[in-house]
Design a protein around this motif. Sequence first.
Motif, PDB file in Angstrom:
ATOM      1  N   ILE A  51       0.841  -1.203   0.000  1.00 21.69           N
ATOM      2  CA  ILE A  51       0.000   0.000   0.000  1.00 21.69           C
ATOM      3  C   ILE A  51       0.871   1.245   0.000  1.00 21.69           C
ATOM      4  N   LEU A  52       1.886   1.263   0.854  1.00 26.26           N
ATOM      5  CA  LEU A  52       2.785   2.416   0.914  1.00 26.26           C
ATOM      6  C   LEU A  52       3.464   2.628  -0.435  1.00 26.26           C
ATOM      7  N   SER A  53       3.909   1.552  -1.046  1.00 25.35           N
ATOM      8  CA  SER A  53       4.578   1.627  -2.342  1.00 25.35           C
ATOM      9  C   SER A  53       3.633   2.156  -3.415  1.00 25.35           C
ATOM     10  N   GLU A  54       2.404   1.625  -3.453  1.00 26.23           N
ATOM     11  CA  GLU A  54       1.416   2.078  -4.442  1.00 26.23           C
ATOM     12  C   GLU A  54       1.100   3.559  -4.285  1.00 26.23           C
ATOM     13  N   MET A  55       1.158   4.055  -3.066  1.00 28.99           N
ATOM     14  CA  MET A  55       0.842   5.458  -2.795  1.00 28.99           C
ATOM     15  C   MET A  55       2.071   6.362  -2.876  1.00 28.99           C
ATOM     16  N   GLY A  56       3.243   5.771  -3.108  1.00 29.14           N
ATOM     17  CA  GLY A  56       4.466   6.559  -3.188  1.00 29.14           C
ATOM     18  C   GLY A  56       4.910   7.103  -1.848  1.00 29.14           C
ATOM     19  N   ILE A  57       4.588   6.393  -0.780  1.00 29.00           N
ATOM     20  CA  ILE A  57       4.946   6.835   0.569  1.00 29.00           C
ATOM     21  C   ILE A  57       6.122   5.994   1.054  1.00 29.00           C
ATOM     22  N   GLU A  58       7.215   6.661   1.397  1.00 31.04           N
ATOM     23  CA  GLU A  58       8.407   5.947   1.853  1.00 31.04           C
ATOM     24  C   GLU A  58       8.410   5.736   3.365  1.00 31.04           C
ATOM     25  N   ASP A  59       7.911   6.697   4.108  1.00 28.40           N
ATOM     26  CA  ASP A  59       7.914   6.624   5.568  1.00 28.40           C
ATOM     27  C   ASP A  59       6.550   6.131   6.056  1.00 28.40           C
ATOM     28  N   PRO A  60       6.478   4.935   6.659  1.00 27.76           N
ATOM     29  CA  PRO A  60       5.184   4.407   7.087  1.00 27.76           C
ATOM     30  C   PRO A  60       4.487   5.272   8.139  1.00 27.76           C
ATOM     31  N   PHE A  61       5.200   6.182   8.784  1.00 30.39           N
ATOM     32  CA  PHE A  61       4.592   7.077   9.767  1.00 30.39           C
ATOM     33  C   PHE A  61       3.789   8.195   9.110  1.00 30.39           C
ATOM     34  N   GLU A  62       3.879   8.322   7.776  1.00 30.82           N
ATOM     35  CA  GLU A  62       3.156   9.381   7.074  1.00 30.82           C
ATOM     36  C   GLU A  62       1.704   9.030   6.786  1.00 30.82           C
ATOM     37  N   LEU A  63       1.312   7.772   6.925  1.00 34.23           N
ATOM     38  CA  LEU A  63      -0.058   7.373   6.606  1.00 34.23           C
ATOM     39  C   LEU A  63      -0.778   6.954   7.886  1.00 34.23           C
ATOM     40  N   LEU A  92      -0.582   7.231  14.191  1.00 31.84           N
ATOM     41  CA  LEU A  92      -1.486   8.049  14.998  1.00 31.84           C
ATOM     42  C   LEU A  92      -0.883   8.339  16.371  1.00 31.84           C
ATOM     43  N   LEU A  93      -0.265   7.339  16.973  1.00 31.89           N
ATOM     44  CA  LEU A  93       0.368   7.554  18.277  1.00 31.89           C
ATOM     45  C   LEU A  93       1.529   8.547  18.167  1.00 31.89           C
ATOM     46  N   GLU A  95       1.821  10.966  15.962  1.00 30.84           N
ATOM     47  CA  GLU A  95       1.237  12.304  15.792  1.00 30.84           C
ATOM     48  C   GLU A  95       0.683  12.822  17.122  1.00 30.84           C
ATOM     49  N   TRP A  96       0.088  11.944  17.908  1.00 28.84           N
ATOM     50  CA  TRP A  96      -0.433  12.290  19.229  1.00 28.84           C
ATOM     51  C   TRP A  96       0.687  12.829  20.116  1.00 28.84           C
ATOM     52  N   ILE A  97       1.820  12.136  20.103  1.00 29.96           N
ATOM     53  CA  ILE A  97       2.961  12.542  20.919  1.00 29.96           C
ATOM     54  C   ILE A  97       3.523  13.873  20.427  1.00 29.96           C
ATOM     55  N   GLU A  98       3.680  13.999  19.109  1.00 29.86           N
ATOM     56  CA  GLU A  98       4.320  15.184  18.538  1.00 29.86           C
ATOM     57  C   GLU A  98       3.459  16.444  18.635  1.00 29.86           C
ATOM     58  N   THR A  99       2.139  16.295  18.514  1.00 30.49           N
ATOM     59  CA  THR A  99       1.273  17.482  18.448  1.00 30.49           C
ATOM     60  C   THR A  99       0.641  17.861  19.768  1.00 30.49           C
ATOM     61  N   GLY A 100       0.461  16.887  20.661  1.00 33.77           N
ATOM     62  CA  GLY A 100      -0.243  17.159  21.906  1.00 33.77           C
ATOM     63  C   GLY A 100      -1.746  17.234  21.739  1.00 33.77           C
ATOM     64  N   VAL A 101      -2.239  17.001  20.516  1.00 33.72           N
ATOM     65  CA  VAL A 101      -3.677  16.962  20.259  1.00 33.72           C
ATOM     66  C   VAL A 101      -4.211  15.669  20.863  1.00 33.72           C
ATOM     67  N   SER A 102      -5.412  15.684  21.400  1.00 34.81           N
ATOM     68  CA  SER A 102      -5.949  14.475  22.019  1.00 34.81           C
ATOM     69  C   SER A 102      -6.061  13.353  20.993  1.00 34.81           C
ATOM     70  N   LEU A 103      -5.876  12.130  21.448  1.00 34.65           N
ATOM     71  CA  LEU A 103      -5.976  10.974  20.567  1.00 34.65           C
ATOM     72  C   LEU A 103      -7.388  10.862  20.006  1.00 34.65           C
ATOM     73  N   GLU A 104      -8.385  11.195  20.802  1.00 37.31           N
ATOM     74  CA  GLU A 104      -9.768  11.169  20.336  1.00 37.31           C
ATOM     75  C   GLU A 104      -9.951  12.108  19.150  1.00 37.31           C
ATOM     76  N   ALA A 105      -9.390  13.310  19.244  1.00 35.97           N
ATOM     77  CA  ALA A 105      -9.507  14.287  18.163  1.00 35.97           C
ATOM     78  C   ALA A 105      -8.768  13.820  16.916  1.00 35.97           C
ATOM     79  N   LEU A 106      -7.596  13.224  17.088  1.00 37.16           N
ATOM     80  CA  LEU A 106      -6.845  12.730  15.932  1.00 37.16           C
ATOM     81  C   LEU A 106      -7.586  11.602  15.227  1.00 37.16           C
ATOM     82  N   VAL A 107      -8.112  10.658  15.991  1.00 36.34           N
ATOM     83  CA  VAL A 107      -8.844   9.537  15.401  1.00 36.34           C
ATOM     84  C   VAL A 107     -10.095  10.055  14.697  1.00 36.34           C
ATOM     85  N   THR A 108     -10.812  10.981  15.323  1.00 34.07           N
ATOM     86  CA  THR A 108     -11.999  11.555  14.694  1.00 34.07           C
ATOM     87  C   THR A 108     -11.624  12.235  13.386  1.00 34.07           C
TER      88      THR A 108
END
Length: 134
Positions: A51-63, A92-93, A95-108
Motif C-alpha cells: 500500500i505504501l509503495s502504491e501510494m508513493g509513501i516511503e515513511d510508514p509514519f506518514e499514513l 497516529l500515536l 502524531e499524538w505525541i508530537e502534536t499534543g492533540v488528544s488521541l480522540e480528536a486525531l482519530v476523529t
Amino acid sequence: MAGKGQSQSYAPTAADMEALARDAMARLPDPFGGFLAGVLLIVEDFAEDTILSEMGIEDPFELTGLYTGRPVGEPAATGDMPATIHLYRRPLLEEWIETGVSLEALVTHVIVHEVGHHFGLSDDDMHALEDAAE
C-alpha cells in the motif's frame, strides 16, 4: 511493575483505538452515518508495504488512515471487497505525541477524512463534518 498505589500507563492498543474510531463514526451526522453500516474498520500498526509503495509513501509514519472500497452510489461488482477504513495505530500515536492533540480528536479527524474521501467531499466539507462530529 508499578507498586501498590501506583499506576502504570501503556500506549493505547488497537482495540482502544478501534473503540475511539467507532465512537467517532457513531457521532457522524446523517446521512453519513447511515452509509457506514457495512464498512469494516481495521486497526493495524502500519500500512502494508504494498500500500505504501502504491501510494508513493516511503515513511510508514506518514499514513494514518486509508479508505478502500467503491464510492457510495456506485454499483457493486462481483468480487468486490467490502468497503474498509484502515487506521494505522503507530503513526497516529506518533502524531499524538508530537502534536499534543488528544488521541480522540486525531482519530476523529482521520475517520472524517476517510469518510469524506468516500463521499467525494472537499477539504472544507470535511472540516465542517468534523466540527459536527465533535
